[in-house]
Each structure stands twice: as structure tokens, then as C-alpha cells.
Scaffold this motif. Structure first.
Motif, PDB file in Angstrom:
ATOM      1  N   GLY A 107       0.843  -1.349  -0.196  1.00 53.11           N
ATOM      2  CA  GLY A 107      -0.095   0.082   0.056  1.00 53.11           C
ATOM      3  C   GLY A 107       0.878   1.371  -0.094  1.00 53.11           C
ATOM      4  N   ALA A 108       1.805   1.325   0.872  1.00 54.27           N
ATOM      5  CA  ALA A 108       2.655   2.535   1.216  1.00 54.27           C
ATOM      6  C   ALA A 108       3.507   2.785  -0.450  1.00 54.27           C
ATOM      7  N   ALA A 155      -6.034 -10.980  -0.076  1.00 52.56           N
ATOM      8  CA  ALA A 155      -5.676  -9.911   0.498  1.00 52.56           C
ATOM      9  C   ALA A 155      -4.873  -8.762   0.173  1.00 52.56           C
ATOM     10  N   LEU A 156      -3.634  -8.964  -0.892  1.00 59.57           N
ATOM     11  CA  LEU A 156      -2.656  -8.243  -1.225  1.00 59.57           C
ATOM     12  C   LEU A 156      -3.526  -7.365  -2.368  1.00 59.57           C
ATOM     13  N   GLU A 157      -4.420  -8.380  -3.115  1.00 63.97           N
ATOM     14  CA  GLU A 157      -4.991  -7.505  -4.231  1.00 63.97           C
ATOM     15  C   GLU A 157      -5.855  -6.419  -3.623  1.00 63.97           C
ATOM     16  N   ARG A 161      -6.303  -2.309  -4.881  1.00 65.70           N
ATOM     17  CA  ARG A 161      -7.266  -1.880  -5.272  1.00 65.70           C
ATOM     18  C   ARG A 161      -7.500  -0.431  -4.204  1.00 65.70           C
ATOM     19  N   GLU A 162      -7.397  -0.846  -2.761  1.00 65.91           N
ATOM     20  CA  GLU A 162      -7.611   0.199  -2.001  1.00 65.91           C
ATOM     21  C   GLU A 162      -6.545   1.657  -2.251  1.00 65.91           C
ATOM     22  N   ALA A 163      -5.374   1.195  -2.823  1.00 63.73           N
ATOM     23  CA  ALA A 163      -4.166   2.378  -3.299  1.00 63.73           C
ATOM     24  C   ALA A 163      -4.875   2.941  -4.491  1.00 63.73           C
ATOM     25  N   ARG A 225      -2.701   2.835 -13.033  1.00 62.89           N
ATOM     26  CA  ARG A 225      -3.398   3.941 -12.379  1.00 62.89           C
ATOM     27  C   ARG A 225      -4.663   4.288 -13.093  1.00 62.89           C
ATOM     28  N   PRO A 226      -5.577   4.486 -12.604  1.00 60.77           N
ATOM     29  CA  PRO A 226      -6.960   4.932 -13.425  1.00 60.77           C
ATOM     30  C   PRO A 226      -6.790   6.214 -14.031  1.00 60.77           C
TER      31      PRO A 226
END
Length: 283
Positions: A107-108, A155-157, A161-163, A225-226
């Protein structure tokens, strides 16, 4: 410990075939600018250079001796001793991290890299994951002691997505990629004068893989990145010629907003793997 690894060509499980898969899924352009974040001694640089024959490859690591060896092996690559969270030389069409993302955490790392990606930029990385929800006790006990966080692939995926990234593809590395790292490492351990405790930890790690390797593997992911993401890196001097008119207008407008300060806008999976990943990360 660095003395043990500086002579190795590969400092984490991986393979050229797996990296080519990740680059293909990411759609890396031949003219692209690519970053190898946590390059080690340069295991992946030949494959990255081949992927961007008319582009540029930048490689960074926090370990000066690794960077020096990588630069000597591949003089065409722009090498830097640098923090993975603050890479020089961008913006990048692709950021690749082979086995080193654990030093920051998924995430970081993805959050830090957002501002270093060119519009439409992609990321690809590999990381150690459980392949079961009930890993054996011996494996569960080993990794926390080595300061390596292990997640399941789902969990990693979720963290990706949260990022704010869209996952383009994923796969497992498989046994050959592990053998390409552990084989040469075992030879080095037989010849090494590194302290006995460190050698014993590494031998235990290899034995653990041979006994319980079916319960975990290195996963590879490619993501983008979107398009609506407004966290844009400043454009390269030559990047406008590769953009559409709309992208040029959007980039110029966003850079203008960044300069006026508008609120809301912002400018290796084992004991040895763990030591190296932490060495490459932030202090």
C-alpha cells in the motif's frame, strides 16, 4: 550480509520469463521510461532493456555496492543509490519492483509511486504470498521473526485496489523462479565466511521452502493507475509528443493547478530476501 549477496546475479526469486509476462500484461511501450525499484545487482535489467529498445531504464537501490555492480553489468542503464519511495528520473511509463516492494509495504509503495508515474502509467511487482488459508505452524513462525509480512493473494489484491489501482493480471512464479535464486545462494553459502548464525538462518529458509514451499509462492501483479487519477507527475520534456491533444491539455491544466497550490492535489521473500528488502527501504 551484503558481502554474501553482492556476488550473486539474482537477489530474490524470479525469472526473465515471468518478468516478460508482467511487461506484456502491462503493455510496456518500446519507447517507454521504466524504473527498476530495488534493482539489486541487476537481475532484471537485461529483460527491461529489451522491452524498451527505444526507451530508457532507470535502476535504484539503497545498497551502494549493489547499484555499482548493476551499473557495471549494464552501462546503458541509469543507476542511482536512492529511496524506493522517492525515485529520481521520472515520470515513468512503468515501475517494476522484483521482490523488493516488501521494504515499503504494498500500500505504501503504490501510494508513493503515484506521483512518479506518467499519465496512463503502469506498475508491476512481485511479492511473497500464502497459497493457503491454513499455512503450517513452522512456516507461520519463521516469517514474522524475519520481519516479512505475508498475505494471501486476495488480501494483497485488496490493498492494490485500496491504493486506487486497477489490476490487469496476476500469476504465480513457480518452482523454477525459486531455484534460480536458491541454487546459486547455496553455492555461495558453502564458500562464505559470513557469520555462522546468518548462514544457518539462510539454510533454514531454504529447507523451509523445500519442505513447505507448496504453501506459498511469489505472486506477480501488473496494474494501472486509473485514467481519472489527478495525482500527476510533472511531464518529461519529451513526453508531450507522445500524448493526445486531450492528455496534453489535462496535464498542462493539472501542472498549473499544482503550481498554484490548489488544495486537494498532490504532486528479497525469505530471510535473505527480508534483509535485502529492508536494506533497500526507508531507514
Amino acid at each position: 550480509m551484503i558481502d554474501l549477496f553482492v556476488g550473486l546475479d539474482r537477489l530474490a526469486p524470479g525469472s526473465a520469463e515471468a518478468l516478460r509476462w508482467a511487461l506484456g500484461v502491462a503493455g510496456t511501450p518500446a519507447t517507454g521510461v521504466v524504473l527498476d525499484a530495488g534493482c539489486g545487482t541487476g537481475a532484471d535489467l537485461a529483460t527491461l532493456l529489451a522491452a524498451v529498445p527505444r526507451g530508457r531504464v532507470v535502476a535504484i537501490d539503497r545498497v551502494e555496492r549493489f547499484v555499482a555492480r548493476a551499473g557495471a553489468r549494464y552501462p546503458r542503464v541509469e543507476t542511482h543509490v536512492a529511496d524506493m519511495a522517492e525515485p529520481p528520473g521520472g515520470p515513468f511509463d512503468l515501475i517494476w519492483s522484483g521482490g523488493a516492494i516488501a521494504s515499503l509495504g504494498v500500500g505504501a509503495a503504490l501510494e508513493a509511486w503515484r506521483g512518479h508515474l506518467a499519465p496512463g502509467g503502469r506498475i508491476a511487482f512481485s511479492d511473497l504470498c500464502w497459497r493457503t488459508d491454513t499455512p503450517p505452524d513452522a512456516a507461520q513462525a519463521f516469517w514474522p521473526e524475519e520481519r516479512v509480512e505475508r498475505l494471501t493473494a486476495p488480501a494483497l489484491e485488496a490493498r492494490v485496489r485500496e491504493a486506487g489501482y486497477e489490476i490487469l493480471g496476476s500469476r504465480w512464479l513457480g518452482t523454477p523462479g525459486w531455484a534460480s535464486y536458491y541454487g546459486p545462494l547455496e553455492v555461495e553459502l558453502d564458500l562464505s565466511e559470513v557469520e555462522a548464525e546468518a548462514v544457518a538462518r539462510l539454510r533454514n529458509e531454504i529447507a523451509l521452502w523445500r519442505t513447505h514451499g507448496v504453501n506459498s509462492d511469489i505472486g506477480l501483479w501488473s496494474a494501472r493507475r486509473p485514467a481519472h487519477d489527478v495525482t500527476l507527475a510533472l511531464p518529461r520534456a519529451t513526453s508531450m509528443q507522445h500524448m493526445s491533444s486531450l492528455e496534453c491539455i489535462m496535464t498542462a491544466a493539472t501542472v498549473s493547478l499544482l503550481r498554484t497550490g490548489l488544495p486537494g492535489l498532490t504532486g528479497p521473500c525469505c530471510a535473505g530476501y527480508a534483509v535485502l528488502a529492508l536494506a533497500r527501504g526507508r531507514p
